[in-house]
Scaffold this motif. Sequence first.
Motif, PDB file in Angstrom:
ATOM      1  N   SER A  84       0.830  -1.315   0.001  1.00 42.06           N
ATOM      2  CA  SER A  84       0.082   0.036  -0.002  1.00 42.06           C
ATOM      3  C   SER A  84       0.874   1.247   0.209  1.00 42.06           C
ATOM      4  CB  SER A  84      -0.853  -0.070   1.380  1.00 42.06           C
ATOM      5  OG  SER A  84      -1.663  -1.225   1.415  1.00 42.06           O
ATOM      6  N   CYS A  85       0.678   2.145  -0.983  1.00 40.39           N
ATOM      7  CA  CYS A  85       1.531   3.252  -1.393  1.00 40.39           C
ATOM      8  C   CYS A  85       0.587   4.473  -1.317  1.00 40.39           C
ATOM      9  CB  CYS A  85       2.250   3.390  -2.470  1.00 40.39           C
ATOM     10  SG  CYS A  85       3.375   1.652  -2.665  1.00 40.39           S
ATOM     11  N   VAL A  86       1.375   5.792  -0.957  1.00 41.87           N
ATOM     12  CA  VAL A  86       0.514   7.128  -1.379  1.00 41.87           C
ATOM     13  C   VAL A  86       1.432   8.002  -2.051  1.00 41.87           C
ATOM     14  CG1 VAL A  86      -0.669   9.195  -0.332  1.00 41.87           C
ATOM     15  CG2 VAL A  86      -0.966   6.830   0.881  1.00 41.87           C
ATOM     16  N   SER A  87       1.002   8.706  -3.079  1.00 38.34           N
ATOM     17  CA  SER A  87       1.930   9.487  -3.624  1.00 38.34           C
ATOM     18  C   SER A  87       1.847  10.755  -3.042  1.00 38.34           C
ATOM     19  CB  SER A  87       1.250   9.710  -5.277  1.00 38.34           C
ATOM     20  OG  SER A  87      -0.047  10.524  -5.047  1.00 38.34           O
TER      21      SER A  87
ATOM     22  N   GLU B 113       8.092   8.269 -13.382  1.00 41.03           N
ATOM     23  CA  GLU B 113       9.007   8.165 -12.239  1.00 41.03           C
ATOM     24  C   GLU B 113       9.117   6.487 -11.610  1.00 41.03           C
ATOM     25  OE1 GLU B 113       7.615  10.615  -9.409  1.00 41.03           O
ATOM     26  OE2 GLU B 113       7.904  12.609 -10.694  1.00 41.03           O
ATOM     27  N   MET B 114       7.950   5.946 -11.387  1.00 44.06           N
ATOM     28  CA  MET B 114       8.151   4.437 -11.169  1.00 44.06           C
ATOM     29  C   MET B 114       8.769   3.662 -12.059  1.00 44.06           C
ATOM     30  SD  MET B 114       4.055   4.181  -9.905  1.00 44.06           S
ATOM     31  CE  MET B 114       4.125   2.454  -9.307  1.00 44.06           C
ATOM     32  N   ILE B 115       8.655   3.899 -13.355  1.00 44.43           N
ATOM     33  CA  ILE B 115       9.407   3.049 -14.561  1.00 44.43           C
ATOM     34  C   ILE B 115      10.880   3.362 -14.192  1.00 44.43           C
ATOM     35  CG2 ILE B 115       9.846   3.009 -16.886  1.00 44.43           C
ATOM     36  CD1 ILE B 115       6.709   3.639 -17.198  1.00 44.43           C
TER      37      ILE B 115
ATOM     38  N   PRO C 154       4.258   4.173   2.159  1.00 40.90           N
ATOM     39  CA  PRO C 154       5.410   4.590   1.319  1.00 40.90           C
ATOM     40  C   PRO C 154       5.160   5.210   0.141  1.00 40.90           C
ATOM     41  CG  PRO C 154       5.111   2.313   1.310  1.00 40.90           C
ATOM     42  CD  PRO C 154       4.294   2.622   2.407  1.00 40.90           C
ATOM     43  N   ASP C 155       5.955   6.147  -0.338  1.00 39.75           N
ATOM     44  CA  ASP C 155       5.849   6.901  -1.700  1.00 39.75           C
ATOM     45  C   ASP C 155       6.017   5.641  -2.655  1.00 39.75           C
ATOM     46  OD1 ASP C 155       6.026   9.274  -3.497  1.00 39.75           O
ATOM     47  OD2 ASP C 155       7.306   8.064  -4.271  1.00 39.75           O
ATOM     48  N   PRO C 156       5.013   5.592  -3.744  1.00 39.00           N
ATOM     49  CA  PRO C 156       5.496   4.294  -4.799  1.00 39.00           C
ATOM     50  C   PRO C 156       6.719   4.282  -5.190  1.00 39.00           C
ATOM     51  CG  PRO C 156       3.765   5.807  -5.598  1.00 39.00           C
ATOM     52  CD  PRO C 156       4.046   6.534  -4.158  1.00 39.00           C
ATOM     53  N   VAL C 157       7.185   5.523  -5.757  1.00 38.10           N
ATOM     54  CA  VAL C 157       8.449   5.298  -6.285  1.00 38.10           C
ATOM     55  C   VAL C 157       9.515   4.691  -5.386  1.00 38.10           C
ATOM     56  CG1 VAL C 157      10.386   6.651  -7.286  1.00 38.10           C
ATOM     57  CG2 VAL C 157       8.015   7.554  -7.800  1.00 38.10           C
TER      58      VAL C 157
END
Length: 282
Positions: free
Chosen positions: A65-68, A207-209, A170-173
């Motif tokens: 579980s993440c939050v931007s 950013e995730m990529i 956590p931040d998804p990145v």
Amino acid sequence: MPFDLHTHSFVSDGTEAPAAVVRAAASVGLTGLALTDHDTTAGWDEAAAEARRVGVSLVPGMEVSCVSATGISVHLLSYLQDPAAPGLLEEIERSRQSRVTRAQRMVERLTEDFPITWDTVMEHSSPEATIGRPHIADALVSVGAVATRSDAFAHILTARSKYYVSHYAPDPVHAVRLVREAGGVPVFAHPVAQMRGRVVGPEVFEEMIEAGLAGVEVYHRDNPDDGRRWLLDLADRHGLLVTGSSDYHGTGKPNAMGENTTPDEVVERLAEMATGAEIIRP
């Protein structure tokens, strides 16, 4: 037959034991499944033993579980990571503890208007589970406040409700990097499911990529058709894996095991990318 790469047991917010989830996959003729409980790997051992017994393959996984930075919820599927990797383990433990505190605060608010208590909520979870909104929803159903878990989320437990309390995630990145560091393969779960709420923009995908995102869950009931087309184009441009799955929760959601699936060849590519754990094969 293919794989269903997104399922939940009662170790998180599903309604069935890990072994029962495995049997559900076998009963519909799947080659295998991934068990991806929220922020925990506690169901892996039971699921692996049952997978060997019934003759299906198991991809051990987890849904992080993440939050931007803009406050938008993002779910990241982590496959075949080392469950003891310290960075990821510390982060999910922080999230789990925050979820419990958040759930307690939400129940305190709900008790002002509904006949539920913390004990009522605990009756609807397993000993290993991290208490979350689904368990609160089940408690509300049990006291007749709503008819179904979905009704609870649509009204009482929505993020716009006066009962809602946020929690750490956590931040998804950062989460993508942690999954990679743990030897896992990160895949963005139901990434354009606008019916669930706000979704992140293309810049977050990029950013995730860049951080190491390996794939996108395209074939999920909550992704609209135009969103699926956009995801397929994104995957083609960046060489991402394309997965499909049910997001099975037992009776907790209408999602049926195997309603969307991932081909064997994609699962094999996923296994080749992983260094943290291996697929359990019959």
